[in-house]
Design a protein around this motif. Structure first.
Motif, PDB file in Angstrom:
ATOM      1  N   ALA A  92       0.833  -1.197   0.000  1.00  0.00           N
ATOM      2  CA  ALA A  92       0.000   0.000   0.000  1.00  0.00           C
ATOM      3  C   ALA A  92       0.867   1.246   0.000  1.00  0.00           C
ATOM      4  O   ALA A  92       1.969   1.258   0.565  1.00  0.00           O
ATOM      5  CB  ALA A  92      -0.916   0.004   1.223  1.00  0.00           C
ATOM      6  N   ARG A  93       0.338   2.289  -0.602  1.00  0.00           N
ATOM      7  CA  ARG A  93       1.021   3.573  -0.661  1.00  0.00           C
ATOM      8  C   ARG A  93       0.533   4.454   0.474  1.00  0.00           C
ATOM      9  O   ARG A  93      -0.674   4.599   0.684  1.00  0.00           O
ATOM     10  CB  ARG A  93       0.749   4.249  -2.008  1.00  0.00           C
ATOM     11  N   ALA A  94       1.468   5.076   1.180  1.00  0.00           N
ATOM     12  CA  ALA A  94       1.104   5.906   2.324  1.00  0.00           C
ATOM     13  C   ALA A  94       0.794   7.346   1.907  1.00  0.00           C
ATOM     14  O   ALA A  94       1.279   7.838   0.894  1.00  0.00           O
ATOM     15  CB  ALA A  94       2.247   5.910   3.343  1.00  0.00           C
ATOM     16  N   ARG A  95      -0.014   8.007   2.732  1.00  0.00           N
ATOM     17  CA  ARG A  95      -0.335   9.415   2.505  1.00  0.00           C
ATOM     18  C   ARG A  95       0.803  10.320   2.948  1.00  0.00           C
ATOM     19  O   ARG A  95       0.952  11.435   2.447  1.00  0.00           O
ATOM     20  CB  ARG A  95      -1.595   9.792   3.276  1.00  0.00           C
ATOM     21  N   THR A  96       1.581   9.847   3.896  1.00  0.00           N
ATOM     22  CA  THR A  96       2.659  10.659   4.448  1.00  0.00           C
ATOM     23  C   THR A  96       3.998   9.951   4.212  1.00  0.00           C
ATOM     24  O   THR A  96       4.032   8.727   4.096  1.00  0.00           O
ATOM     25  CB  THR A  96       2.436  10.892   5.949  1.00  0.00           C
ATOM     26  N   PRO A  97       5.090  10.700   4.161  1.00  0.00           N
ATOM     27  CA  PRO A  97       6.360  10.106   3.726  1.00  0.00           C
ATOM     28  C   PRO A  97       7.134   9.301   4.777  1.00  0.00           C
ATOM     29  O   PRO A  97       8.040   8.559   4.417  1.00  0.00           O
ATOM     30  CB  PRO A  97       7.183  11.331   3.305  1.00  0.00           C
ATOM     31  N   ILE A  98       6.781   9.479   6.059  1.00  0.00           N
ATOM     32  CA  ILE A  98       7.556   8.822   7.118  1.00  0.00           C
ATOM     33  C   ILE A  98       6.700   7.756   7.790  1.00  0.00           C
ATOM     34  O   ILE A  98       5.558   8.025   8.179  1.00  0.00           O
ATOM     35  CB  ILE A  98       8.043   9.854   8.157  1.00  0.00           C
ATOM     36  N   CYS A  99       7.264   6.586   7.930  1.00  0.00           N
ATOM     37  CA  CYS A  99       6.529   5.490   8.564  1.00  0.00           C
ATOM     38  C   CYS A  99       6.376   5.748  10.063  1.00  0.00           C
ATOM     39  O   CYS A  99       7.357   6.031  10.745  1.00  0.00           O
ATOM     40  CB  CYS A  99       7.251   4.163   8.343  1.00  0.00           C
ATOM     41  N   ARG A 100       5.169   5.637  10.531  1.00  0.00           N
ATOM     42  CA  ARG A 100       4.856   5.788  11.944  1.00  0.00           C
ATOM     43  C   ARG A 100       3.869   4.697  12.323  1.00  0.00           C
ATOM     44  O   ARG A 100       3.201   4.143  11.449  1.00  0.00           O
ATOM     45  CB  ARG A 100       4.239   7.163  12.212  1.00  0.00           C
ATOM     46  N   PRO A 101       3.741   4.406  13.608  1.00  0.00           N
ATOM     47  CA  PRO A 101       2.782   3.362  14.004  1.00  0.00           C
ATOM     48  C   PRO A 101       1.363   3.632  13.515  1.00  0.00           C
ATOM     49  O   PRO A 101       0.667   2.721  13.084  1.00  0.00           O
ATOM     50  CB  PRO A 101       2.868   3.388  15.536  1.00  0.00           C
ATOM     51  N   GLU A 102       0.932   4.883  13.588  1.00  0.00           N
ATOM     52  CA  GLU A 102      -0.393   5.252  13.125  1.00  0.00           C
ATOM     53  C   GLU A 102      -0.226   6.118  11.881  1.00  0.00           C
ATOM     54  O   GLU A 102       0.320   7.222  11.960  1.00  0.00           O
ATOM     55  CB  GLU A 102      -1.147   6.031  14.213  1.00  0.00           C
ATOM     56  N   MET A 103      -0.684   5.604  10.758  1.00  0.00           N
ATOM     57  CA  MET A 103      -0.587   6.377   9.518  1.00  0.00           C
ATOM     58  C   MET A 103      -1.607   5.854   8.535  1.00  0.00           C
ATOM     59  O   MET A 103      -2.103   4.733   8.679  1.00  0.00           O
ATOM     60  CB  MET A 103       0.822   6.300   8.928  1.00  0.00           C
ATOM     61  N   GLU A 104      -1.914   6.643   7.536  1.00  0.00           N
ATOM     62  CA  GLU A 104      -2.930   6.271   6.568  1.00  0.00           C
ATOM     63  C   GLU A 104      -2.304   5.895   5.229  1.00  0.00           C
ATOM     64  O   GLU A 104      -1.278   6.433   4.833  1.00  0.00           O
ATOM     65  CB  GLU A 104      -3.898   7.447   6.360  1.00  0.00           C
ATOM     66  N   PHE A 105      -2.979   4.965   4.569  1.00  0.00           N
ATOM     67  CA  PHE A 105      -2.558   4.505   3.247  1.00  0.00           C
ATOM     68  C   PHE A 105      -3.720   4.740   2.278  1.00  0.00           C
ATOM     69  O   PHE A 105      -4.868   4.419   2.599  1.00  0.00           O
ATOM     70  CB  PHE A 105      -2.174   3.028   3.298  1.00  0.00           C
ATOM     71  N   ASP A 106      -3.396   5.279   1.106  1.00  0.00           N
ATOM     72  CA  ASP A 106      -4.484   5.687   0.223  1.00  0.00           C
ATOM     73  C   ASP A 106      -4.663   4.812  -1.010  1.00  0.00           C
ATOM     74  O   ASP A 106      -5.657   4.950  -1.722  1.00  0.00           O
ATOM     75  CB  ASP A 106      -4.301   7.155  -0.211  1.00  0.00           C
ATOM     76  N   SER A 107      -3.719   3.931  -1.292  1.00  0.00           N
ATOM     77  CA  SER A 107      -3.858   3.045  -2.447  1.00  0.00           C
ATOM     78  C   SER A 107      -3.354   1.666  -2.066  1.00  0.00           C
ATOM     79  O   SER A 107      -2.287   1.546  -1.452  1.00  0.00           O
ATOM     80  CB  SER A 107      -3.065   3.583  -3.636  1.00  0.00           C
ATOM     81  N   TRP A 108      -4.112   0.653  -2.461  1.00  0.00           N
ATOM     82  CA  TRP A 108      -3.826  -0.722  -2.059  1.00  0.00           C
ATOM     83  C   TRP A 108      -3.828  -1.640  -3.281  1.00  0.00           C
ATOM     84  O   TRP A 108      -4.597  -1.445  -4.231  1.00  0.00           O
ATOM     85  CB  TRP A 108      -4.897  -1.228  -1.096  1.00  0.00           C
ATOM     86  N   GLY A 109      -2.996  -2.671  -3.208  1.00  0.00           N
ATOM     87  CA  GLY A 109      -3.079  -3.732  -4.183  1.00  0.00           C
ATOM     88  C   GLY A 109      -4.154  -4.736  -3.788  1.00  0.00           C
ATOM     89  O   GLY A 109      -4.778  -4.614  -2.725  1.00  0.00           O
ATOM     90  N   GLN A 110      -4.357  -5.744  -4.632  1.00  0.00           N
ATOM     91  CA  GLN A 110      -5.368  -6.770  -4.368  1.00  0.00           C
ATOM     92  C   GLN A 110      -4.842  -7.858  -3.436  1.00  0.00           C
ATOM     93  O   GLN A 110      -5.631  -8.590  -2.830  1.00  0.00           O
ATOM     94  CB  GLN A 110      -5.821  -7.397  -5.681  1.00  0.00           C
ATOM     95  N   GLY A 111      -3.530  -7.967  -3.351  1.00  0.00           N
ATOM     96  CA  GLY A 111      -2.946  -8.948  -2.446  1.00  0.00           C
ATOM     97  C   GLY A 111      -2.524 -10.227  -3.146  1.00  0.00           C
ATOM     98  O   GLY A 111      -2.990 -10.546  -4.243  1.00  0.00           O
ATOM     99  N   THR A 112      -1.617 -10.935  -2.497  1.00  0.00           N
ATOM    100  CA  THR A 112      -1.170 -12.233  -2.981  1.00  0.00           C
ATOM    101  C   THR A 112      -1.209 -13.213  -1.811  1.00  0.00           C
ATOM    102  O   THR A 112      -0.803 -12.864  -0.687  1.00  0.00           O
ATOM    103  CB  THR A 112       0.244 -12.138  -3.601  1.00  0.00           C
TER     104      THR A 112
END
Length: 118
Positions: A92-112
């Protein structure tokens, strides 16, 4: 159009390793933080790795993620697999550039799907 596609899942024996791939279109991975998640049977979605923007690779326990800038791909390696690692893995692609425990993701793949057997 933004799209993420995961690949590389399958059936793996306990103790083994695998590498999953995530391919992007419509944007450049290098410009974003990218997360890897797992959805186990009957379990909530869990984040297993996160790559902060500008970071080439990261390792957390048995999980390692990395970028391939020329190919615009991101990878997740999982080592010493156990039954609890079974599930659908998504990038998934994040909305913000730095990884934090609480963060939002705006685009997701279908998964494998990854299935670990004894």
């Amino acid at each position: 159009q933004v799209q993420l596609v995961e690949s590389g899942g399958g059936l793996v024996q306990t103790g083994g390793s695998l590498r999953l791939s995530c391919t992007a279109s419509g944007f450049t991975f290098d410009d974003y933080a990218i997360g890897w998640f797992r959805e186990g049977p009957g379990k909530e979605r869990e984040r297993v790795s996160c790559l902060t923007r500008g970071i080439q690779s990261t390792v957390k326990g048995r999980f390692a993620s990395s970028r391939d800038r020329p190919k615009n791909m991101v990878y997740l390696e999982v080592h010493n697999l156990n039954i609890e690692d079974t599930g659908v893995y998504l990038c998934a692609r994040a909305r913000t550039p730095i990884c934090r425990p609480e963060m939002e993701f705006d685009s997701w793949g279908q998964g494998t799907q990854v299935t670990v057997s004894s």
